[in-house]
Write a protein that holds these residues in place. Structure first.
Motif, PDB file in Angstrom:
ATOM      1  N   GLY A  42       0.772  -1.240   0.000  1.00 27.95           N
ATOM      2  CA  GLY A  42       0.000   0.000   0.000  1.00 27.95           C
ATOM      3  C   GLY A  42       0.797   1.280   0.000  1.00 27.95           C
ATOM      4  N   GLN A  43       2.071   1.203  -0.335  1.00 27.26           N
ATOM      5  CA  GLN A  43       2.877   2.416  -0.261  1.00 27.26           C
ATOM      6  C   GLN A  43       3.246   3.010  -1.619  1.00 27.26           C
ATOM      7  OE1 GLN A  43       6.199   1.672   2.335  1.00 27.26           O
ATOM      8  NE2 GLN A  43       4.891   1.388   4.113  1.00 27.26           N
ATOM      9  N   CYS A  44       3.305   2.171  -2.666  1.00 26.62           N
ATOM     10  CA  CYS A  44       3.879   2.683  -3.920  1.00 26.62           C
ATOM     11  C   CYS A  44       2.830   3.073  -4.965  1.00 26.62           C
ATOM     12  CB  CYS A  44       4.840   1.678  -4.520  1.00 26.62           C
ATOM     13  SG  CYS A  44       4.038   0.258  -5.298  1.00 26.62           S
ATOM     14  N   GLY A  45       1.637   2.492  -4.895  1.00 26.75           N
ATOM     15  CA  GLY A  45       0.582   2.879  -5.830  1.00 26.75           C
ATOM     16  C   GLY A  45       0.623   2.185  -7.182  1.00 26.75           C
ATOM     17  N   SER A  64       0.264  11.842  -4.573  1.00 29.67           N
ATOM     18  CA  SER A  64       1.328  11.467  -3.631  1.00 29.67           C
ATOM     19  C   SER A  64       1.351   9.975  -3.339  1.00 29.67           C
ATOM     20  CB  SER A  64       1.178  12.259  -2.330  1.00 29.67           C
ATOM     21  OG  SER A  64      -0.050  11.931  -1.711  1.00 29.67           O
ATOM     22  N   GLY A  65       0.272   9.290  -3.657  1.00 30.60           N
ATOM     23  CA  GLY A  65       0.237   7.852  -3.412  1.00 30.60           C
ATOM     24  C   GLY A  65       0.829   7.021  -4.533  1.00 30.60           C
ATOM     25  N   ASN A  66       1.431   7.653  -5.513  1.00 31.55           N
ATOM     26  CA  ASN A  66       2.050   6.918  -6.624  1.00 31.55           C
ATOM     27  C   ASN A  66       3.511   7.317  -6.754  1.00 31.55           C
ATOM     28  OD1 ASN A  66      -0.995   7.230  -7.370  1.00 31.55           O
ATOM     29  ND2 ASN A  66      -0.225   5.454  -8.495  1.00 31.55           N
ATOM     30  N   ILE A  81     -10.290  18.419  11.891  1.00 32.74           N
ATOM     31  CA  ILE A  81     -10.497  17.007  11.564  1.00 32.74           C
ATOM     32  C   ILE A  81     -10.204  16.775  10.084  1.00 32.74           C
ATOM     33  CG2 ILE A  81     -12.276  15.229  11.285  1.00 32.74           C
ATOM     34  CD1 ILE A  81     -13.502  16.149  13.904  1.00 32.74           C
ATOM     35  N   SER A  82     -10.747  17.649   9.243  1.00 32.64           N
ATOM     36  CA  SER A  82     -10.525  17.516   7.807  1.00 32.64           C
ATOM     37  C   SER A  82      -9.036  17.629   7.473  1.00 32.64           C
ATOM     38  CB  SER A  82     -11.326  18.585   7.058  1.00 32.64           C
ATOM     39  OG  SER A  82     -11.115  18.474   5.678  1.00 32.64           O
ATOM     40  N   GLN A  83      -8.381  18.622   8.086  1.00 31.15           N
ATOM     41  CA  GLN A  83      -6.951  18.816   7.811  1.00 31.15           C
ATOM     42  C   GLN A  83      -6.125  17.630   8.277  1.00 31.15           C
ATOM     43  OE1 GLN A  83      -6.019  22.515   9.766  1.00 31.15           O
ATOM     44  NE2 GLN A  83      -7.273  23.722   8.366  1.00 31.15           N
ATOM     45  N   ALA A  84      -6.463  17.105   9.446  1.00 32.99           N
ATOM     46  CA  ALA A  84      -5.709  15.957   9.964  1.00 32.99           C
ATOM     47  C   ALA A  84      -5.851  14.768   9.019  1.00 32.99           C
ATOM     48  CB  ALA A  84      -6.208  15.590  11.365  1.00 32.99           C
ATOM     49  N   LEU A  85      -7.077  14.503   8.567  1.00 32.05           N
ATOM     50  CA  LEU A  85      -7.293  13.364   7.668  1.00 32.05           C
ATOM     51  C   LEU A  85      -6.535  13.539   6.355  1.00 32.05           C
ATOM     52  CD1 LEU A  85     -11.076  12.652   8.248  1.00 32.05           C
ATOM     53  CD2 LEU A  85      -9.207  11.024   8.592  1.00 32.05           C
ATOM     54  N   LEU A  86      -6.604  14.748   5.806  1.00 26.67           N
ATOM     55  CA  LEU A  86      -5.955  14.970   4.505  1.00 26.67           C
ATOM     56  C   LEU A  86      -4.431  14.970   4.604  1.00 26.67           C
ATOM     57  CD1 LEU A  86      -8.340  17.642   2.958  1.00 26.67           C
ATOM     58  CD2 LEU A  86      -8.171  15.212   2.389  1.00 26.67           C
ATOM     59  N   SER A  87      -3.919  15.109   5.818  1.00 27.46           N
ATOM     60  CA  SER A  87      -2.459  15.076   5.976  1.00 27.46           C
ATOM     61  C   SER A  87      -1.955  13.645   6.123  1.00 27.46           C
ATOM     62  CB  SER A  87      -2.046  15.882   7.204  1.00 27.46           C
ATOM     63  OG  SER A  87      -2.284  15.142   8.387  1.00 27.46           O
ATOM     64  N   GLY A  88      -2.882  12.712   6.219  1.00 24.48           N
ATOM     65  CA  GLY A  88      -2.470  11.326   6.456  1.00 24.48           C
ATOM     66  C   GLY A  88      -2.617  10.457   5.228  1.00 24.48           C
ATOM     67  N   ALA A  89      -1.758   9.466   5.113  1.00 23.73           N
ATOM     68  CA  ALA A  89      -1.818   8.433   4.080  1.00 23.73           C
ATOM     69  C   ALA A  89      -1.823   9.027   2.668  1.00 23.73           C
ATOM     70  CB  ALA A  89      -3.035   7.526   4.291  1.00 23.73           C
ATOM     71  N   SER A  90      -2.383   8.264   1.727  1.00 20.66           N
ATOM     72  CA  SER A  90      -2.451   8.697   0.323  1.00 20.66           C
ATOM     73  C   SER A  90      -3.918   8.710  -0.080  1.00 20.66           C
ATOM     74  CB  SER A  90      -1.691   7.716  -0.559  1.00 20.66           C
ATOM     75  OG  SER A  90      -2.383   6.475  -0.606  1.00 20.66           O
ATOM     76  N   PRO A  91      -4.252   9.356  -1.200  1.00 23.06           N
ATOM     77  CA  PRO A  91      -5.657   9.364  -1.627  1.00 23.06           C
ATOM     78  C   PRO A  91      -6.241   7.953  -1.769  1.00 23.06           C
ATOM     79  CG  PRO A  91      -4.402  10.941  -2.909  1.00 23.06           C
ATOM     80  CD  PRO A  91      -3.413  10.181  -2.085  1.00 23.06           C
ATOM     81  N   GLN A  92      -5.455   7.021  -2.332  1.00 20.79           N
ATOM     82  CA  GLN A  92      -5.956   5.652  -2.511  1.00 20.79           C
ATOM     83  C   GLN A  92      -6.320   5.022  -1.168  1.00 20.79           C
ATOM     84  OE1 GLN A  92      -3.355   6.960  -4.203  1.00 20.79           O
ATOM     85  NE2 GLN A  92      -2.744   5.683  -5.931  1.00 20.79           N
ATOM     86  N   LEU A  93      -5.473   5.256  -0.164  1.00 23.92           N
ATOM     87  CA  LEU A  93      -5.743   4.679   1.157  1.00 23.92           C
ATOM     88  C   LEU A  93      -6.922   5.384   1.813  1.00 23.92           C
ATOM     89  CD1 LEU A  93      -2.051   4.297   2.386  1.00 23.92           C
ATOM     90  CD2 LEU A  93      -3.613   2.451   1.784  1.00 23.92           C
ATOM     91  N   ARG A  94      -6.968   6.704   1.704  1.00 26.80           N
ATOM     92  CA  ARG A  94      -8.065   7.446   2.338  1.00 26.80           C
ATOM     93  C   ARG A  94      -9.415   7.077   1.724  1.00 26.80           C
ATOM     94  NH1 ARG A  94      -4.245  11.926   1.985  1.00 26.80           N
ATOM     95  NH2 ARG A  94      -5.390  12.818   0.243  1.00 26.80           N
ATOM     96  N   ARG A 132       8.723  13.808   4.720  1.00 19.89           N
ATOM     97  CA  ARG A 132       8.387  14.158   3.336  1.00 19.89           C
ATOM     98  C   ARG A 132       7.276  15.183   3.357  1.00 19.89           C
ATOM     99  NH1 ARG A 132       8.361   8.342   1.889  1.00 19.89           N
ATOM    100  NH2 ARG A 132       6.197   8.355   2.520  1.00 19.89           N
ATOM    101  N   GLN A 133       7.110  15.864   2.252  1.00 21.92           N
ATOM    102  CA  GLN A 133       6.084  16.905   2.197  1.00 21.92           C
ATOM    103  C   GLN A 133       4.687  16.298   2.232  1.00 21.92           C
ATOM    104  OE1 GLN A 133       6.745  19.607  -0.993  1.00 21.92           O
ATOM    105  NE2 GLN A 133       4.907  20.799  -0.582  1.00 21.92           N
ATOM    106  N   SER A 134       4.566  15.077   1.730  1.00 23.04           N
ATOM    107  CA  SER A 134       3.263  14.428   1.705  1.00 23.04           C
ATOM    108  C   SER A 134       3.446  12.938   1.962  1.00 23.04           C
ATOM    109  CB  SER A 134       2.609  14.645   0.338  1.00 23.04           C
ATOM    110  OG  SER A 134       1.317  14.077   0.331  1.00 23.04           O
ATOM    111  N   TYR A 135       2.362  12.289   2.366  1.00 24.81           N
ATOM    112  CA  TYR A 135       2.342  10.840   2.473  1.00 24.81           C
ATOM    113  C   TYR A 135       3.454  10.313   3.380  1.00 24.81           C
ATOM    114  CZ  TYR A 135       1.426   6.086   0.750  1.00 24.81           C
ATOM    115  OH  TYR A 135       1.105   4.773   0.636  1.00 24.81           O
ATOM    116  N   ALA A 136       3.475  10.816   4.619  1.00 21.98           N
ATOM    117  CA  ALA A 136       4.438  10.323   5.607  1.00 21.98           C
ATOM    118  C   ALA A 136       3.797  10.451   6.984  1.00 21.98           C
ATOM    119  CB  ALA A 136       5.730  11.122   5.549  1.00 21.98           C
ATOM    120  N   PHE A 137       4.229   9.593   7.899  1.00 22.42           N
ATOM    121  CA  PHE A 137       3.727   9.687   9.260  1.00 22.42           C
ATOM    122  C   PHE A 137       4.369  10.880   9.945  1.00 22.42           C
ATOM    123  CE2 PHE A 137       2.877   5.303   8.150  1.00 22.42           C
ATOM    124  CZ  PHE A 137       1.545   5.223   8.520  1.00 22.42           C
TER     125      PHE A 137
END
Lengths: 324, 323
Positions: free
Chosen positions: A216-219, A303-305, B86-99, B229-234
């Motif tokens: 689930g990390q690279c897309g 960012s997910g790809n 809440i919205s900002q926290a969610l959008l800062s987490g994971a990737s669009p596919q995961l969300r 990273r700027q995006s998609y990082a814990f």
């Protein structure tokens, strides 16, 4: 040791070598004139050559040209230690050569006569398995080995040939499900632990969807489920009956590419291409979710790809082109 | 992945009585089952329980169904307007596919991303109680500095939970013995001597929804996240904060930290220190100092205390400046 794959044309005596990888079949008999149109069409689709040799002659079937009659090649039979049925050997010997002219598979089989339907089924199978794999010769060689071996094994056992591999017997851990992929209903018998990604690639032969990290990390495995982009590696196939699954194979309409596919070509949005199917599906999903306001929003939305080659600027340009 | 049986729950009661492990979006569960850190022999898929996907807002507050996806919550008009943190926290987490598949309840019950927890070749008290912890002397950049014990220093990975902790959320659960509710701060357990015990839930209890009360501070809430990273990082450190300002002074404040705690880390003392004060960078810095009091950095994460303080100041400033 690479084999000698030179053959002599019946007309004029010129020597020719088939394109690699290729399949060479040694058989008791083969229709004069060089095989049916169906077999040639399948070879055309696959992009692989087939050489059929009989004790009396042979034929070179190449997708790019008409079938060419060959002179008998007794030295080739000897080189391969193959004996025809009339000399107490197997009625059919099939050799699959890889891109370096090394024999990757040899199968001696009691094929039904005439042999052409068996070869046709093998080539069809190879074509199914290598869909989207054109141009990657090594993959093609592997595909040919697997497919030709599989079909010949069936032929030897006197089985009826199928378009898809025979599923394993039902058991407590196997479920029969129907997935709707690219508008087609596909039946599968699978374990509940199989990911959607593996079901697509390994069972439905839709290898356009790529396995990258498998976590689930690279897309790379991104597909659309009911129009929404998801990582297929983290989805169970059994959980997706009744959903519309779209893979890269389902984006184009016939020969007309999806605008996003065309944009990736126009903008050179890839180098090695491995992440590209996932990038394109993700980009289609992104635009479906709403119009990204600017390039920054495209980057964040993608960012997910991950693209190991670093083709990001061109990927962003391709998506911006479609967004308009 | 080990073999398991898969079934779809037809109703909430059906799910609760099924005696299996609940499957929602699967982005955390399937991931951990693949690497055999988690092994369950029966999965009960909740996908058909559409009632649990609802998102409803009224004058009292926000009701988030357990199966509402991260995307659906983050993009919901009321959430963006009245609970922006809440919205900002969610959008800062994971990737669009995961969300797009990850759910409210799944987010609450996700496991740590501690690299040692995920690696079967290392020792981990959370994965194998009593085994020991290789993180202690290992690479600790992503580990917690608050709420740790000598058994476990794994950080809680969620962004969403940080906002929920700050905004007084209440978790509603249903089990064989009926329904009950937990204040958000009671859901996650500190590692203590038993880091394998992570949630204050009984077997077969199912989260049905999360309630977040409406408040002036919630309407001004903001989420600030620092990461590699700027995006998609814990988060290395993050802060959800909301400040209610009236007549030039602070009437109420909410502060919770992410990336630094073994659970979503709310700091009531820091919030109290702000009540009656005038909003300023200096005031907020003092609150940040209080918030990180007692932090116990270890090895690679010594920088986190200062980073977290700056996240607190930034989050409070942006909240106070929000019109």
């Amino acid at each position: 040791m690479p084999g000698n794959l030179d053959f002599v044309l019946a007309s004029g005596g010129n020597r020719i070598s088939p394109r690699l990888p290729c399949v060479v079949a040694l058989c008791a008999s083969f229709p004069e004139g060089g095989g049916g149109e169906a077999l040639r069409a399948e070879l055309r689709g696959l992009g692989a050559d087939l050489v059929v040799l009989t004790p009396k002659g042979g034929v070179w079937l190449s997708p790019d040209s008409d079938p060419k009659p060959l002179l008998a090649a007794s030295s080739f039979w000897e080189e391969q230690g193959a004996r025809g049925a009339e000399r107490g050997g197997a009625p059919l010997t099939v050799l699959v050569y890889d891109e370096n002219a090394n024999v990757r598979m040899r199968k001696d089989a009691d094929a039904p006569v005439p042999v052409e339907p068996t070869l046709l089924a093998a080539v069809r199978e190879a074509r199914l398995r290598s869909r989207g794999g054109m141009g990657r010769r090594d993959l093609l060689a592997g595909t040919l080995v697997a497919a030709v071996g599989f079909v010949l094994a069936q032929a030897c056992a006197g089985l009826k040939t199928h378009d898809e591999p025979t599923p394993p017997a039902a058991g407590p851990n196997l479920q029969d499900i129907t997935l709707t992929v690219n508008g087609e209903k596909r039946k599968l018998r699978i374990e509940s632990r199989v990911s959607l990604l593996d079901a697509l690639r390994e069972q439905l032969q839709l290898t356009g969807t790529k396995k990258g990290c498998d976590m689930g990390q690279c897309g790379a495995c991104t597909v659309l489920i009911d129009g929404t982009r998801v990582n297929s590696c983290l989805q169970l196939a059994v959980a997706h009956e009744g959903h519309q699954i779209t893979t890269i194979e389902g984006l184009a309409k016939g020969d007309k590419l999806h605008p996003m596919q065309q944009a990736f070509i126009d903008c050179d949005g890839f180098q090695c291409g491995y992440c590209t199917p996932g990038q394109i599906l993700s980009a289609v999903g992104l635009l479906h979710e709403g119009r990204p306001a600017d390039d920054e929003a495209i980057r964040e939305g993608m960012s997910g790809n991950i693209c190991r080659c670093g083709a990001y600027p061109n990927i962003v340009a391709a998506i911006a082109q479609v967004r308009g | 992945m080990k073999l398991f049986t898969y079934q779809r729950a037809k109703s909430l009661d059906d799910a609760i009585s099924a005696g299996g492990t609940f499957l929602a979006g699967g982005t955390s569960l399937i991931d951990l089952m693949k690497i055999e850190v988690l092994n369950y022999d029966r999965l009960v898929d909740l996908a058909k329980l559409d009632d649990l996907r609802k998102i409803e807002a009224d004058a009292k507050g926000l009701k988030l169904g357990a199966l509402a996806t991260n995307t659906a919550v983050a993009q919901h008009g009321d959430v963006k307007q009245r609970w922006p943190g809440i919205s900002q926290a969610l959008l800062s987490g994971a990737s669009p596919q995961l969300r797009n598949v990850a759910t409210v309840a799944g987010n609450l019950l996700q496991r740590t991303r501690c690299a040692y927890y995920r690696d079967l070749a290392t020792k981990c008290n959370k994965r194998n109680p009593g085994q020991g912890c290789d993180a202690m002397e290992g690479w600790t950049r992503m580990h917690a500095i608050l709420g740790t014990s000598d058994k476990c220093i794994a950080a809680h990975p969620s962004d969403f939970c940080v906002a929920l902790a700050a905004l007084d959320a209440v978790v509603h659960v249903k089990g064989p013995k009926g329904e009950r509710e937990l204040p958000f701060g009671d859901l996650h357990l500190l590692p203590g001597d038993h880091p394998e015990r992570e949630f204050a839930l009984q077997p077969d209890e199912l989260i049905t929804h999360v309630f977040v009360p409406a408040s002036a501070a919630a309407a001004k809430s903001r989420y600030v996240k620092a990461r590699d990273r700027q995006s998609y990082a814990f988060a290395l450190a993050s802060c959800a904060a909301g400040v209610e300002v009236a007549g030039g002074s602070i009437r109420s404040a909410r502060i919770a930290l992410g990336g630094v705690g073994t659970k979503p880390w709310r700091v009531p003392e820091a919030e109290q220190s702000l009540v009656g004060a005038q909003p300023s960078k200096e005031t907020f810095r003092k609150a940040a100092e209080i918030a990180l009091r007692g932090a116990q950095p270890r090895g690679d994460n010594a920088f986190k205390a200062e980073l977290a303080k700056r996240c607190v100041v930034r989050a409070l400033l942006t909240s106070a400046e929000a019109a």
